[in-house]
Design a protein around this motif. Structure first.
Motif, PDB file in Angstrom:
ATOM      1  N   TYR A 135       3.634   4.442  -9.493  1.00  0.00           N
ATOM      2  CA  TYR A 135       3.099   2.648  -9.781  1.00  0.00           C
ATOM      3  C   TYR A 135       3.684   2.289  -8.426  1.00  0.00           C
ATOM      4  O   TYR A 135       4.332   2.802  -7.877  1.00  0.00           O
ATOM      5  N   CYS A 136       3.885   0.256  -8.034  1.00  0.00           N
ATOM      6  CA  CYS A 136       4.364   0.131  -6.530  1.00  0.00           C
ATOM      7  C   CYS A 136       4.974  -1.198  -6.996  1.00  0.00           C
ATOM      8  O   CYS A 136       4.561  -1.762  -8.204  1.00  0.00           O
ATOM      9  N   ASN A 189       0.988  -1.486  -0.063  1.00  0.00           N
ATOM     10  CA  ASN A 189      -0.155   0.468  -0.068  1.00  0.00           C
ATOM     11  C   ASN A 189       0.741   1.422  -0.512  1.00  0.00           C
ATOM     12  O   ASN A 189       0.257   2.354   0.856  1.00  0.00           O
ATOM     13  N   TRP A 245      -0.205   9.911  -8.375  1.00  0.00           N
ATOM     14  CA  TRP A 245      -0.221   8.320  -8.100  1.00  0.00           C
ATOM     15  C   TRP A 245       0.901   8.124  -9.048  1.00  0.00           C
ATOM     16  O   TRP A 245       2.124   8.953 -10.272  1.00  0.00           O
ATOM     17  N   CYS A 293      -0.561   4.904  -0.495  1.00  0.00           N
ATOM     18  CA  CYS A 293      -1.986   4.941  -1.559  1.00  0.00           C
ATOM     19  C   CYS A 293      -2.728   5.279  -0.649  1.00  0.00           C
ATOM     20  O   CYS A 293      -3.426   5.341   0.208  1.00  0.00           O
ATOM     21  N   CYS A 306      -2.485  -1.646  -3.830  1.00  0.00           N
ATOM     22  CA  CYS A 306      -1.632  -1.266  -5.210  1.00  0.00           C
ATOM     23  C   CYS A 306      -2.681  -2.068  -6.083  1.00  0.00           C
ATOM     24  O   CYS A 306      -2.734  -3.089  -5.131  1.00  0.00           O
ATOM     25  N   THR A 342       4.266   3.087  -3.076  1.00  0.00           N
ATOM     26  CA  THR A 342       4.101   2.996  -4.247  1.00  0.00           C
ATOM     27  C   THR A 342       5.782   2.975  -4.050  1.00  0.00           C
ATOM     28  O   THR A 342       6.673   2.718  -3.087  1.00  0.00           O
ATOM     29  N   TRP A 369      -0.401  -0.079  -9.343  1.00  0.00           N
ATOM     30  CA  TRP A 369      -0.247   1.649  -8.810  1.00  0.00           C
ATOM     31  C   TRP A 369      -0.884   2.250  -8.055  1.00  0.00           C
ATOM     32  O   TRP A 369      -2.073   1.066  -8.170  1.00  0.00           O
ATOM     33  N   CYS A 370      -1.340   2.965  -7.686  1.00  0.00           N
ATOM     34  CA  CYS A 370      -2.310   3.596  -6.841  1.00  0.00           C
ATOM     35  C   CYS A 370      -1.708   5.376  -6.970  1.00  0.00           C
ATOM     36  O   CYS A 370      -1.182   6.089  -6.970  1.00  0.00           O
TER      37      CYS A 370
END
Length: 151
Positions: A139-140, A81, A137, A89, A118, A83, A127-128
């Motif tokens: 990517y994770c 949760n 936002w 997130c 994510c 990134t 992503w989130c």
């Protein structure tokens, strides 16, 4: 010599530059779906760095909730949760600080809901939305894809 052509006025909109990540054509889709976010951010989405390198790695087999097998990460249902840069997130069920249309009603099979994990909603990598104004936002990092997932 002939006079040079007149320059366009400064207010003439210019087309956006080509994406440095053409393999992620969903960026345009995100922008189209999220006009409020674009307007709030001065008319542009900041493009996050490329997905983490584990996007192409494949492990032998995984266990537990963090496992996924699909190259597009669509089956990821883990609990990451934050990134790849460490931002927390935003919960998918909230509309602040980023108003959006990624709701469980619109995307019932994407694993979004009353959590901030994510997901790869409308994209080819998890992503989130963040809980800060910018970046909106990112990517994770959700680990390497596995050949199979077990209990």
């Amino acid at each position: 010599p002939p006079a040079p052509p007149p320059r366009p006025p400064p207010s003439t909109p210019r087309p956006p530059p080509p994406s440095p990540h053409p393999q992620f054509g969903y960026i345009a889709a995100l922008a189209a779906l999220e006009p409020r976010n674009l307007a709030a951010g001065g008319g542009r989405f900041e493009l996050p760095p490329e997905p983490p390198s584990e996007a192409t790695a494949v492990g032998g087999g995984g266990t537990g909730v963090e496992c996924y097998t699909r190259k597009d990460v669509a089956d990821y249902r883990g609990h990451v949760n934050s990134t790849s840069s460490g931002y927390t997130c935003q919960a998918w069920s909230l509309q602040t600080p980023h108003a959006h249309t990624f709701t469980p009603e619109r995307y019932p099979t994407e694993g979004i809901g009353e959590h901030n994990y994510c997901r790869a909603v409308g994209s080819s990598w998890a992503w989130c939305f963040t809980t800060v104004e910018k970046p909106g936002w990112q990517y994770c990092r959700v680990g390497a894809r596995q050949s199979a997932c077990g209990a």
